[in-house]
Motif scaffolding. Structure first.
Motif, PDB file in Angstrom:
ATOM      1  N   VAL A 167       3.270  -5.341   1.043  1.00 13.66           N
ATOM      2  CA  VAL A 167       1.861  -5.741   0.997  1.00 13.66           C
ATOM      3  C   VAL A 167       1.009  -4.526   0.639  1.00 13.66           C
ATOM      4  CG1 VAL A 167       2.174  -7.586   2.694  1.00 13.66           C
ATOM      5  CG2 VAL A 167       1.523  -5.279   3.462  1.00 13.66           C
ATOM      6  N   ALA A 168      -0.162  -4.808   0.094  1.00 15.09           N
ATOM      7  CA  ALA A 168      -1.130  -3.750  -0.175  1.00 15.09           C
ATOM      8  C   ALA A 168      -1.984  -3.545   1.063  1.00 15.09           C
ATOM      9  CB  ALA A 168      -2.010  -4.133  -1.360  1.00 15.09           C
ATOM     10  N   ALA A 169      -2.202  -2.289   1.435  1.00 21.01           N
ATOM     11  CA  ALA A 169      -3.117  -1.946   2.520  1.00 21.01           C
ATOM     12  C   ALA A 169      -4.429  -1.509   1.881  1.00 21.01           C
ATOM     13  CB  ALA A 169      -2.532  -0.834   3.385  1.00 21.01           C
ATOM     14  N   LEU A 170      -5.488  -2.315   2.083  1.00 19.10           N
ATOM     15  CA  LEU A 170      -6.776  -2.088   1.433  1.00 19.10           C
ATOM     16  C   LEU A 170      -7.873  -1.936   2.476  1.00 19.10           C
ATOM     17  CD1 LEU A 170      -6.576  -5.002  -1.187  1.00 19.10           C
ATOM     18  CD2 LEU A 170      -5.844  -2.640  -1.509  1.00 19.10           C
ATOM     19  N   PRO A 171      -8.944  -1.212   2.157  1.00 19.35           N
ATOM     20  CA  PRO A 171     -10.093  -1.207   3.052  1.00 19.35           C
ATOM     21  C   PRO A 171     -10.605  -2.636   3.239  1.00 19.35           C
ATOM     22  CG  PRO A 171     -10.323   0.461   1.331  1.00 19.35           C
ATOM     23  CD  PRO A 171      -9.153  -0.391   0.953  1.00 19.35           C
ATOM     24  N   ALA A 172     -11.060  -2.972   4.429  1.00 20.15           N
ATOM     25  CA  ALA A 172     -11.493  -4.335   4.708  1.00 20.15           C
ATOM     26  C   ALA A 172     -12.639  -4.786   3.809  1.00 20.15           C
ATOM     27  CB  ALA A 172     -11.901  -4.451   6.172  1.00 20.15           C
ATOM     28  N   ASP A 173     -13.426  -3.839   3.280  1.00 23.46           N
ATOM     29  CA  ASP A 173     -14.528  -4.213   2.394  1.00 23.46           C
ATOM     30  C   ASP A 173     -14.167  -4.086   0.913  1.00 23.46           C
ATOM     31  OD1 ASP A 173     -14.358  -1.479   2.244  1.00 23.46           O
ATOM     32  OD2 ASP A 173     -16.468  -1.076   2.743  1.00 23.46           O
ATOM     33  N   HIS A 174     -12.893  -3.923   0.613  1.00 22.44           N
ATOM     34  CA  HIS A 174     -12.438  -3.836  -0.780  1.00 22.44           C
ATOM     35  C   HIS A 174     -12.622  -5.196  -1.461  1.00 22.44           C
ATOM     36  CE1 HIS A 174      -9.673  -3.351  -4.199  1.00 22.44           C
ATOM     37  NE2 HIS A 174      -9.722  -2.044  -3.976  1.00 22.44           N
ATOM     38  N   PRO A 175     -12.974  -5.239  -2.739  1.00 26.14           N
ATOM     39  CA  PRO A 175     -13.172  -6.513  -3.438  1.00 26.14           C
ATOM     40  C   PRO A 175     -11.967  -7.451  -3.382  1.00 26.14           C
ATOM     41  CG  PRO A 175     -14.022  -4.705  -4.755  1.00 26.14           C
ATOM     42  CD  PRO A 175     -13.326  -4.082  -3.590  1.00 26.14           C
ATOM     43  N   LEU A 176     -10.768  -6.877  -3.241  1.00 28.14           N
ATOM     44  CA  LEU A 176      -9.555  -7.696  -3.214  1.00 28.14           C
ATOM     45  C   LEU A 176      -9.061  -7.990  -1.795  1.00 28.14           C
ATOM     46  CD1 LEU A 176      -7.586  -5.940  -6.103  1.00 28.14           C
ATOM     47  CD2 LEU A 176      -8.770  -8.142  -6.207  1.00 28.14           C
ATOM     48  N   ALA A 177      -9.797  -7.542  -0.796  1.00 29.59           N
ATOM     49  CA  ALA A 177      -9.326  -7.661   0.585  1.00 29.59           C
ATOM     50  C   ALA A 177      -9.163  -9.109   1.024  1.00 29.59           C
ATOM     51  CB  ALA A 177     -10.275  -6.934   1.525  1.00 29.59           C
ATOM     52  N   THR A 178      -9.907 -10.040   0.437  1.00 27.89           N
ATOM     53  CA  THR A 178      -9.816 -11.453   0.838  1.00 27.89           C
ATOM     54  C   THR A 178      -8.982 -12.274  -0.140  1.00 27.89           C
ATOM     55  OG1 THR A 178     -11.898 -11.905  -0.311  1.00 27.89           O
ATOM     56  CG2 THR A 178     -12.031 -11.349   2.041  1.00 27.89           C
ATOM     57  N   ALA A 179      -8.373 -11.617  -1.131  1.00 26.82           N
ATOM     58  CA  ALA A 179      -7.555 -12.335  -2.117  1.00 26.82           C
ATOM     59  C   ALA A 179      -6.300 -12.896  -1.457  1.00 26.82           C
ATOM     60  CB  ALA A 179      -7.184 -11.415  -3.264  1.00 26.82           C
ATOM     61  N   ALA A 180      -5.829 -14.034  -1.977  1.00 29.07           N
ATOM     62  CA  ALA A 180      -4.590 -14.617  -1.449  1.00 29.07           C
ATOM     63  C   ALA A 180      -3.396 -13.751  -1.798  1.00 29.07           C
ATOM     64  CB  ALA A 180      -4.404 -16.028  -2.011  1.00 29.07           C
ATOM     65  N   ARG A 181      -3.435 -13.098  -2.945  1.00 25.95           N
ATOM     66  CA  ARG A 181      -2.401 -12.176  -3.388  1.00 25.95           C
ATOM     67  C   ARG A 181      -2.973 -11.330  -4.515  1.00 25.95           C
ATOM     68  NH1 ARG A 181       2.275 -14.838  -3.774  1.00 25.95           N
ATOM     69  NH2 ARG A 181       1.449 -16.562  -2.562  1.00 25.95           N
ATOM     70  N   VAL A 207      -2.013  14.192   5.513  1.00 25.71           N
ATOM     71  CA  VAL A 207      -1.894  13.590   6.835  1.00 25.71           C
ATOM     72  C   VAL A 207      -0.440  13.665   7.281  1.00 25.71           C
ATOM     73  CG1 VAL A 207      -3.868  12.075   6.484  1.00 25.71           C
ATOM     74  CG2 VAL A 207      -1.588  11.277   5.856  1.00 25.71           C
ATOM     75  N   HIS A 208      -0.193  13.356   8.554  1.00 23.49           N
ATOM     76  CA  HIS A 208       1.136  13.581   9.120  1.00 23.49           C
ATOM     77  C   HIS A 208       1.939  12.310   9.348  1.00 23.49           C
ATOM     78  CE1 HIS A 208       0.113  17.773   9.671  1.00 23.49           C
ATOM     79  NE2 HIS A 208      -0.967  17.429  10.330  1.00 23.49           N
ATOM     80  N   ASP A 209       1.275  11.169   9.383  1.00 20.30           N
ATOM     81  CA  ASP A 209       2.018   9.945   9.651  1.00 20.30           C
ATOM     82  C   ASP A 209       1.249   8.745   9.125  1.00 20.30           C
ATOM     83  OD1 ASP A 209      -0.026   9.420  11.531  1.00 20.30           O
ATOM     84  OD2 ASP A 209       1.122  10.359  13.134  1.00 20.30           O
ATOM     85  N   LEU A 210       1.851   7.578   9.318  1.00 19.09           N
ATOM     86  CA  LEU A 210       1.290   6.351   8.777  1.00 19.09           C
ATOM     87  C   LEU A 210      -0.024   5.985   9.454  1.00 19.09           C
ATOM     88  CD1 LEU A 210       1.676   4.026   6.827  1.00 19.09           C
ATOM     89  CD2 LEU A 210       3.036   2.862   8.581  1.00 19.09           C
ATOM     90  N   ALA A 211      -0.136   6.226  10.746  1.00 20.01           N
ATOM     91  CA  ALA A 211      -1.376   5.896  11.451  1.00 20.01           C
ATOM     92  C   ALA A 211      -2.559   6.652  10.842  1.00 20.01           C
ATOM     93  CB  ALA A 211      -1.239   6.222  12.938  1.00 20.01           C
ATOM     94  N   LEU A 213      -2.672   7.850   7.744  1.00 22.01           N
ATOM     95  CA  LEU A 213      -2.874   7.322   6.396  1.00 22.01           C
ATOM     96  C   LEU A 213      -3.713   6.049   6.437  1.00 22.01           C
ATOM     97  CD1 LEU A 213      -2.300   7.232   3.353  1.00 22.01           C
ATOM     98  CD2 LEU A 213      -0.152   6.074   3.871  1.00 22.01           C
ATOM     99  N   LEU A 214      -3.414   5.164   7.388  1.00 23.14           N
ATOM    100  CA  LEU A 214      -4.166   3.912   7.487  1.00 23.14           C
ATOM    101  C   LEU A 214      -5.611   4.150   7.913  1.00 23.14           C
ATOM    102  CD1 LEU A 214      -1.459   1.556   8.999  1.00 23.14           C
ATOM    103  CD2 LEU A 214      -2.367   1.569   6.666  1.00 23.14           C
ATOM    104  N   ALA A 215      -5.837   5.218   8.674  1.00 23.82           N
ATOM    105  CA  ALA A 215      -7.222   5.567   9.004  1.00 23.82           C
ATOM    106  C   ALA A 215      -8.001   5.897   7.740  1.00 23.82           C
ATOM    107  CB  ALA A 215      -7.252   6.740   9.977  1.00 23.82           C
ATOM    108  N   LEU A 216      -7.366   6.594   6.801  1.00 23.23           N
ATOM    109  CA  LEU A 216      -8.022   6.908   5.529  1.00 23.23           C
ATOM    110  C   LEU A 216      -8.200   5.661   4.668  1.00 23.23           C
ATOM    111  CD1 LEU A 216      -6.402  10.327   4.506  1.00 23.23           C
ATOM    112  CD2 LEU A 216      -8.561   9.896   5.683  1.00 23.23           C
ATOM    113  N   VAL A 217      -7.221   4.750   4.743  1.00 22.43           N
ATOM    114  CA  VAL A 217      -7.394   3.478   4.030  1.00 22.43           C
ATOM    115  C   VAL A 217      -8.630   2.757   4.563  1.00 22.43           C
ATOM    116  CG1 VAL A 217      -6.416   1.179   3.626  1.00 22.43           C
ATOM    117  CG2 VAL A 217      -4.949   3.204   3.479  1.00 22.43           C
ATOM    118  N   GLY A 218      -8.765   2.692   5.882  1.00 27.29           N
ATOM    119  CA  GLY A 218      -9.913   2.030   6.486  1.00 27.29           C
ATOM    120  C   GLY A 218     -11.241   2.658   6.106  1.00 27.29           C
ATOM    121  N   LEU A 219     -11.214   3.956   5.853  1.00 26.74           N
ATOM    122  CA  LEU A 219     -12.439   4.668   5.449  1.00 26.74           C
ATOM    123  C   LEU A 219     -12.717   4.535   3.956  1.00 26.74           C
ATOM    124  CD1 LEU A 219     -11.925   7.931   7.532  1.00 26.74           C
ATOM    125  CD2 LEU A 219     -13.647   6.147   7.939  1.00 26.74           C
ATOM    126  N   GLY A 220     -11.823   3.899   3.233  1.00 27.62           N
ATOM    127  CA  GLY A 220     -12.034   3.711   1.805  1.00 27.62           C
ATOM    128  C   GLY A 220     -11.569   4.879   0.965  1.00 27.62           C
TER     129      GLY A 220
END
Length: 289
Positions: A167-181, A207-211, A213-220
Motif C-alpha cells: 500500500v501507499a502511505a500518504l499524508p491524510a490531506d494528500h489528493p489521493l488519500a481518499t482514492a480507492a486505489r 530517520v532511524h525506523d519506520l515510526a 518515517l511515517l511521522a514525516l509522511v504525516g507531515l507531508g
C-alpha cells in the motif's frame, strides 16, 4: 595447501586498516610480529599480498582475491564456533531473527505451530534491525530469520512463506488519500524502486525506523510504500494507506544458513509455511476487492 586462520586474520586487519601500525593496535600485537606473520603468509602462498611504502599499504591483485574470499571464510569459521558453543547448552533454543512488526502478522501463530512440531524444540525470538537478518545468520547468532525481500542471499537459503499486497502511505490531506486505489505512476514511483523504497527513504531522510518515517509522511515531507501487514501495525491519524493497483507484491521469506542441517530449522520452516497457507496468504496474492 593448508593455511592457518590466524595469519589470515592478521592479513584482513592490515587490508581493512590500510596500515600495519593501525592493524597491530587493533589486534593488540607488536608491529614487528605482525609484519613477520604477513611475510610468512606471503612466503607460504608464494605471492605478494601488499605493496608497501613509507606512507601507504595497498593490496596487490592476489591480495584483493584473498581478501574477497577470506572475509566470508573467517565469518563462517566464527559462526561454526558460536553454533558449537550454543549446541552444547542444555535446552538450547532455536533463535529466529525478526524485525519488530515486519513478520507479516504471522509470528505468534508460527511460534505456536512450531511448538507442536516434535523436531522444532523451543524457539526464541531475536529482534533485529533493517537488513540485519542475514548477518545474524552468517555469524551464527541466529538459526533462522523471518523477513521481507530483498535480502543479501550470500550463504543463505530461503523459502517464500507468504506474499501480500503493498500500500501507499500518504499524508491524510494528500489528493489521493481518499482514492480507492492508485497506480505507481500516480505516486511518481518506478516499479524497479518499489521493493527497497521504505528502506531507501529511511536512509535518505536521516530517520532511524519506520515510526519516524511515517511521522514525516504525516507531515507531508514524503510518501512511501509498505507491505499491507506492516501498515496495519502502524495506524496513524495523519497517514492514509491506499492500495496500489500495479505494485509488485511483498514476499515474506523464512531463511537459514545455506549449510544448515538442523531438523529444528526444517520444522520451523514447515510451521511457517503451514501457517501462511492456513491464512490463505501463501504464494498467491489475494485479489483486492
Amino acid at each position: 595447501m593448508t593455511v592457518e586462520s590466524r595469519p589470515v586474520r592478521y592479513f584482513v586487519a592490515v587490508a581493512e586498516e590500510g596500515s600495519f601500525t593501525r592493524a597491530a593496535a587493533r589486534l593488540g600485537i607488536a608491529g614487528p610480529a605482525l609484519s613477520r606473520a604477513i611475510r610468512n603468509l606471503e612466503t607460504e602462498l608464494g605471492v605478494r599480498l601488499f605493496e608497501r611504502s613509507t606512507r601507504v599499504v595497498e593490496l596487490t591483485e592476489p591480495g584483493v582475491v584473498l581478501l574477497t574470499h577470506a572475509r566470508p571464510a573467517l565469518e563462517a569459521l566464527d559462526a561454526a564456533a558460536r553454533r558449537a558453543v550454543r549446541a552444547s547448552a542444555s535446552q538450547r533454543s532455536l533463535l529466529l531473527a525478526v524485525k519488530a512488526d515486519a513478520d507479516g502478522g504471522l509470528l505468534e501463530d508460527i511460534l505456536a505451530a512450531a511448538a507442536t512440531e516434535p523436531d522444532a524444540g523451543p524457539v526464541a525470538v531475536r529482534l533485529c534491525g533493517w537488513r540485519e537478518h542475514t548477518r545474524l545468520l552468517r555469524t551464527g547468532e541466529a538459526d533462522a530469520a523471518l523477513m521481507f525481500e530483498p535480502y543479501d542471499p550470500a550463504g543463505i537459503d530461503a523459502d517464500v512463506v507468504a506474499v501480500e499486497p503493498r500500500v501507499a502511505a500518504l499524508p491524510a490531506d494528500h489528493p489521493l488519500a481518499t482514492a480507492a486505489r492508485v497506480r505507481l505512476t500516480d505516486l511518481g514511483i518506478a516499479p524497479e524502486n518499489v521493493t527497497e523504497r521504505a528502506e531507501r527513504d529511511i536512509h535518505q531522510l536521516g530517520v532511524h525506523d519506520l515510526a519516524q518515517l511515517l511521522a514525516l509522511v504525516g507531515l507531508g515531507t514524503t510518501i512511501t510504500v509498505l507491505p499491507r501487514s506492516v501498515a496495519a501495525r502502524y495506524p496513524r491519524q495523519a497517514v492514509a494507506y491506499v492500495p496500489i493497483e500495479d505494485c509488485p507484491p511483498a514476499a515474506l521469506v523464512i531463511a537459514w544458513p545455506q549449510h544448515s542441517r538442523s531438523r529444528g530449522v526444517a520444522a520451523l520452516v514447515r510451521a511457517a509455511t503451514a501457517v501462511a497457507t492456513s491464512r490463505g496468504i501463501g504464494t498467491a496474492v489475494e485479489a483486492e476487492r
